[in-house]
Design a protein around this motif. Structure first.
Motif, PDB file in Angstrom:
ATOM      1  N   ARG A 142       0.862  -1.177   0.000  1.00  0.00           N
ATOM      2  CA  ARG A 142       0.000   0.000   0.000  1.00  0.00           C
ATOM      3  C   ARG A 142       0.899   1.227   0.000  1.00  0.00           C
ATOM      4  O   ARG A 142       2.090   1.144   0.296  1.00  0.00           O
ATOM      5  CB  ARG A 142      -0.908   0.023   1.223  1.00  0.00           C
ATOM      6  CG  ARG A 142      -0.165   0.136   2.550  1.00  0.00           C
ATOM      7  CD  ARG A 142      -1.074   0.000   3.745  1.00  0.00           C
ATOM      8  NE  ARG A 142      -0.370   0.231   4.998  1.00  0.00           N
ATOM      9  CZ  ARG A 142       0.382  -0.675   5.628  1.00  0.00           C
ATOM     10  NH1 ARG A 142       0.524  -1.894   5.111  1.00  0.00           N
ATOM     11  NH2 ARG A 142       0.978  -0.374   6.777  1.00  0.00           N
ATOM     12  N   SER A 143       0.317   2.350  -0.326  1.00  0.00           N
ATOM     13  CA  SER A 143       1.061   3.597  -0.247  1.00  0.00           C
ATOM     14  C   SER A 143       0.869   4.219   1.128  1.00  0.00           C
ATOM     15  O   SER A 143      -0.019   3.834   1.891  1.00  0.00           O
ATOM     16  CB  SER A 143       0.600   4.565  -1.333  1.00  0.00           C
ATOM     17  OG  SER A 143       1.406   5.731  -1.345  1.00  0.00           O
ATOM     18  N   LEU A 188       1.497  -3.590  -5.024  1.00  0.00           N
ATOM     19  CA  LEU A 188       0.534  -2.624  -5.529  1.00  0.00           C
ATOM     20  C   LEU A 188      -0.176  -3.146  -6.772  1.00  0.00           C
ATOM     21  O   LEU A 188       0.450  -3.668  -7.690  1.00  0.00           O
ATOM     22  CB  LEU A 188       1.230  -1.312  -5.884  1.00  0.00           C
ATOM     23  CG  LEU A 188       1.832  -0.489  -4.738  1.00  0.00           C
ATOM     24  CD1 LEU A 188       2.537   0.734  -5.302  1.00  0.00           C
ATOM     25  CD2 LEU A 188       0.756  -0.075  -3.736  1.00  0.00           C
ATOM     26  N   SER A 189      -1.480  -2.975  -6.811  1.00  0.00           N
ATOM     27  CA  SER A 189      -2.270  -3.311  -7.985  1.00  0.00           C
ATOM     28  C   SER A 189      -2.225  -2.154  -8.983  1.00  0.00           C
ATOM     29  O   SER A 189      -1.751  -1.049  -8.678  1.00  0.00           O
ATOM     30  CB  SER A 189      -3.715  -3.580  -7.584  1.00  0.00           C
ATOM     31  OG  SER A 189      -4.328  -2.376  -7.149  1.00  0.00           O
ATOM     32  N   ASN A 190      -2.761  -2.397 -10.175  1.00  0.00           N
ATOM     33  CA  ASN A 190      -2.893  -1.318 -11.156  1.00  0.00           C
ATOM     34  C   ASN A 190      -3.693  -0.151 -10.584  1.00  0.00           C
ATOM     35  O   ASN A 190      -3.326   1.019 -10.751  1.00  0.00           O
ATOM     36  CB  ASN A 190      -3.596  -1.831 -12.413  1.00  0.00           C
ATOM     37  CG  ASN A 190      -2.799  -2.888 -13.157  1.00  0.00           C
ATOM     38  OD1 ASN A 190      -1.588  -2.986 -13.016  1.00  0.00           O
ATOM     39  ND2 ASN A 190      -3.502  -3.681 -13.962  1.00  0.00           N
ATOM     40  N   VAL A 191      -4.784  -0.472  -9.903  1.00  0.00           N
ATOM     41  CA  VAL A 191      -5.635   0.570  -9.328  1.00  0.00           C
ATOM     42  C   VAL A 191      -4.871   1.368  -8.280  1.00  0.00           C
ATOM     43  O   VAL A 191      -4.924   2.607  -8.256  1.00  0.00           O
ATOM     44  CB  VAL A 191      -6.913  -0.053  -8.713  1.00  0.00           C
ATOM     45  CG1 VAL A 191      -7.686   0.976  -7.887  1.00  0.00           C
ATOM     46  CG2 VAL A 191      -7.803  -0.614  -9.810  1.00  0.00           C
ATOM     47  N   GLN A 192      -4.172   0.687  -7.388  1.00  0.00           N
ATOM     48  CA  GLN A 192      -3.418   1.383  -6.345  1.00  0.00           C
ATOM     49  C   GLN A 192      -2.333   2.277  -6.942  1.00  0.00           C
ATOM     50  O   GLN A 192      -2.119   3.400  -6.489  1.00  0.00           O
ATOM     51  CB  GLN A 192      -2.796   0.373  -5.384  1.00  0.00           C
ATOM     52  CG  GLN A 192      -3.782  -0.313  -4.470  1.00  0.00           C
ATOM     53  CD  GLN A 192      -3.111  -1.418  -3.662  1.00  0.00           C
ATOM     54  OE1 GLN A 192      -2.559  -2.365  -4.224  1.00  0.00           O
ATOM     55  NE2 GLN A 192      -3.157  -1.279  -2.351  1.00  0.00           N
ATOM     56  N   ALA A 193      -1.632   1.770  -7.955  1.00  0.00           N
ATOM     57  CA  ALA A 193      -0.577   2.566  -8.590  1.00  0.00           C
ATOM     58  C   ALA A 193      -1.160   3.819  -9.229  1.00  0.00           C
ATOM     59  O   ALA A 193      -0.601   4.918  -9.110  1.00  0.00           O
ATOM     60  CB  ALA A 193       0.150   1.729  -9.636  1.00  0.00           C
ATOM     61  N   ALA A 194      -2.297   3.668  -9.898  1.00  0.00           N
ATOM     62  CA  ALA A 194      -2.946   4.823 -10.507  1.00  0.00           C
ATOM     63  C   ALA A 194      -3.385   5.819  -9.450  1.00  0.00           C
ATOM     64  O   ALA A 194      -3.282   7.044  -9.648  1.00  0.00           O
ATOM     65  CB  ALA A 194      -4.139   4.360 -11.343  1.00  0.00           C
TER      66      ALA A 194
END
Length: 253
Positions: A142-143, A188-194
């Protein structure tokens, strides 16, 4: 300043950052022979590496560090927790890395920062030559506000897009592994990275690289779409670091 990848994914990771007469290798998850082969593809020799920085102890990041360092007499930096988590044996020059203190190696300044991942004391980095900033963020579940403060205003970002949420949920991983990968100490998922990109000051960005893609639970097109949608750029502008070839040199003007 410029940067490149020898390969990125669960079967091995290594990134090069270079400025002036300094060339730093971040992680080495490949054998010495394979590392030499991949370096040659980028026009480099192992003898030219000034230092190796290790993000954490997992084999796909640290498995080749000790042999490469011993073969070529390269100094190594990592956190005390990473040293303790894996037997690296005797190294030519072993240095402790503090996640909260910057350090200078040759012509580059390195700003480490801690990340949430299932390792002993993992970290990631921002590199600067005094004018330009390159941020690296992979292997984080997570960020955090601290991570995003460190990555704000970078000129280039290498950002983990490990998995697509639907592919991970519908894939053949056992439930325990799905929870690990998708959890707060995973990747991190694509959604989290975005979402991370959407919260950063991206006004100076010259390069964005999608990295550490799962070969089972993601596709380059999905990662590109997620990041490009947030940035409002063409999908072709997003570089994808792949497992076999990484990516070629990218220069930061």
């Amino acid at each position: 300043m410029r940067f490149a990848s020898l390969g990125s994914g669960s079967r091995g990771n290594a990134t090069l950052v270079e400025h002036g007469g300094t060339r730093i290798l971040i992680d080495c998850g490949f054998s010495v022979r394979e590392t030499e082969r991949r370096l040659a593809r980028l026009g480099c020799e192992a003898e030219s590496i000034s230092a190796v920085l290790v993000t954490h102890e997992h084999t796909d990041h640290a498995g080749g560090v000790a042999r490469l360092a011993r073969r070529y007499g390269i100094p190594v930096w990592m956190t005390p927790g990473t040293w303790a988590a894996r037997d690296f044996g005797a190294l030519p020059a072993a240095n402790d890395l503090n996640c909260h203190e910057s350090l200078a190696i040759g012509d580059l300044c390195i700003e480490p920062f801690p990340v949430p991942h299932d390792a002993r004391e993992p970290c990631q980095f921002v590199f600067t030559d005094g004018q330009r900033r390159l941020g690296l963020l992979t292997d984080a579940g997570r960020s955090t506000q601290h991570i995003e403060e460190r990555l704000a205003g970078c000129d280039a970002l290498l950002l983990e897009t490990n998995h697509d949420l639907e592919m991970l949920a519908g894939g053949d991983y056992p439930p325990s592994l799905k929870l690990r990968v998708g959890g707060g100490l995973g990747h991190l998922s694509n959604v989290q990275a975005a979402e991370v990109l959407g919260r950063l000051d991206c006004s100076r960005l010259q390069h964005v690289v999608a990295a550490h893609l799962s070969e089972n639970n993601n596709r380059p097109a999905l990662a590109r779409t997620a990041l490009a949608t947030t940035l409002g750029c063409s999908e072709e502008w997003i570089t994808v670091a792949d497992q076999e070839h990484g990516f070629d040199w990218r220069s930061i003007a």
